[in-house]
Write a protein that holds these residues in place. Sequence first.
Motif, PDB file in Angstrom:
ATOM      1  N   ASN A 100      -0.499  -0.260   0.908  1.00  0.00           N
ATOM      2  CA  ASN A 100       0.296  -1.409   1.332  1.00  0.00           C
ATOM      3  C   ASN A 100       1.152  -1.145   2.560  1.00  0.00           C
ATOM      4  N   GLY A 101       0.802  -0.136   3.349  1.00  0.00           N
ATOM      5  CA  GLY A 101       1.579   0.161   4.540  1.00  0.00           C
ATOM      6  C   GLY A 101       1.768   1.653   4.726  1.00  0.00           C
ATOM      7  N   MET A 254      -6.520   5.521 -12.400  1.00  0.00           N
ATOM      8  CA  MET A 254      -5.161   5.376 -12.899  1.00  0.00           C
ATOM      9  C   MET A 254      -4.362   4.350 -12.091  1.00  0.00           C
ATOM     10  N   ALA A 255      -4.584   4.319 -10.775  1.00  0.00           N
ATOM     11  CA  ALA A 255      -3.878   3.345  -9.943  1.00  0.00           C
ATOM     12  C   ALA A 255      -4.273   1.924 -10.321  1.00  0.00           C
ATOM     13  N   VAL A 267       2.759   2.818  -6.526  1.00  0.00           N
ATOM     14  CA  VAL A 267       1.957   3.851  -7.184  1.00  0.00           C
ATOM     15  C   VAL A 267       1.920   5.106  -6.316  1.00  0.00           C
ATOM     16  N   LEU A 268       2.359   6.210  -6.897  1.00  0.00           N
ATOM     17  CA  LEU A 268       2.302   7.510  -6.239  1.00  0.00           C
ATOM     18  C   LEU A 268       1.307   8.406  -6.962  1.00  0.00           C
ATOM     19  N   SER A 293      -5.649   7.753  -0.065  1.00  0.00           N
ATOM     20  CA  SER A 293      -4.482   7.065   0.507  1.00  0.00           C
ATOM     21  C   SER A 293      -4.587   5.548   0.431  1.00  0.00           C
ATOM     22  N   LYS A 294      -5.789   5.009   0.432  1.00  0.00           N
ATOM     23  CA  LYS A 294      -5.936   3.550   0.355  1.00  0.00           C
ATOM     24  C   LYS A 294      -5.854   3.038  -1.086  1.00  0.00           C
ATOM     25  N   ALA A 295      -5.835   3.953  -2.050  1.00  0.00           N
ATOM     26  CA  ALA A 295      -5.748   3.559  -3.459  1.00  0.00           C
ATOM     27  C   ALA A 295      -4.321   3.586  -3.981  1.00  0.00           C
ATOM     28  N   VAL A 296      -3.444   4.323  -3.323  1.00  0.00           N
ATOM     29  CA  VAL A 296      -2.061   4.472  -3.777  1.00  0.00           C
ATOM     30  C   VAL A 296      -1.113   4.082  -2.644  1.00  0.00           C
TER      31      VAL A 296
END
Length: 336
Positions: A100-101, A254-255, A267-268, A293-296
Motif C-alpha cells: 500500500n505504499g 498469512m497476509a 501487515v508486517l 513486498s507486494k503482499a505485506v
Amino acid sequence: MEIYERGGNHISYRGTTRKVDWLESKDRPVAHPSASGPVALFMWDRENLTGLRGRPQSLAPLLATAALALLLTSCSGSSKGQPAHHPKQSPSPSQLYGANGPLVWYVAASALEKLDDPGLAEKVFDHSQDYVVVNHEGSGIPEGWKVKPVESFTSESAIASALDHGLIAKDVAGIGFDDESWPLTPASERADPSAAVEAASHVVRSHGLAYLQLGNLPVNSSKVGGARYASVVDIQAQGKERNSAKYAAYVESMAAQARRLNPRVTVLAGISTNPSGPPVSATELFDAVRATSKAVDGYWFNLPSPGRACPRCNPANIEVAKQFLEMVLKASEGQA
C-alpha cells in the motif's frame, strides 16, 4: 481531495504546512482546516476514533469541513487553471514498495544501537509510517526522528498493569503484545492466547493507543487471528527466510488471512539477521523481502542477540544487517 499523513504534529496540503493544535490521533491523524484553504485528513475508522485525543465535540465541524474540502477540490481547478486532482506518482517497477505504499518498518531502539550506523538507520527507518520500540522510560529514538514510538510487552497482565499505573511514556503511540511459547509469556496466557489477545487489545485501545499484535500464538485457531483486534499484525516468518519461495508462500497465505479478518490492518513480516539454524546472508534476506513486498505493508527488522528472548539465536551479525539495509535502501530508490 489530496490526503496527506502528518509529520510530528504538523500536516501538509499542497505545499502548505499547518500545525495541528487541538485534535490528534496517535495512529492515523485527523486535522482541522487552517488559514489558507481546505485541509482535511479523511482517514479514520471505529478503531482510530477510540484513539482520538482532544475534544470529541470538534468532530462534527471537522466532518463538515472534510466534506466541503472534498466538494471544492473535486469541482474546481487550481488557481492556475490546472485540474485539482494530482495523481500520486507510481513507483517504478524496480522500486521496493509495500502493498500500500512505501515500506513500513518496525525496529527496536536496541537494534538501532547495535547497528551503530546512524546515517544508514535514518535513511531506512526514519519515516512517519515506521515504528520504533522504545524502552519503558520512552527513550531510544534518535533526536529529530519522525517515527511512531511504541512499547512492547510479552504478557497481557504486564500491559494492563503498566497502563493502569500510568507507566507508559507520554509520547508512545501504541503497545505491542509479543505473546509466544516462551517463559516470558505467563503459562495461563499461553494456555488461552485468544482470551489474552482480546483482553490486551481491549485495554490498549481503551487508553487511546494503537494495538500491535506481534506474537505467533494462535488466536481462534489462526496465527494471525489477532489481526481482527489490531492496527498492526506481524507474521513471524523469519525461520523460512533462507528459502525465498517458502518464505513467500507462507507470508502471502498469512497476509491474506489477516486481511480477511481486518481489511484495514497493517501487515508486517518478520525478517532476522541471525535466526536459529545456519547463518543467513544479506542476499537471502533481500530475496525474501523482494519476493514478498507486494503482499505485506512492511517488515519487522530483527537484530537479536542470544538470550532469554531468543535462546537459539546466533550471535548478532552486524555486517549482514548493514549489507541487507544498503540493498533495501538502493532498491527503495529504484537502483536495484
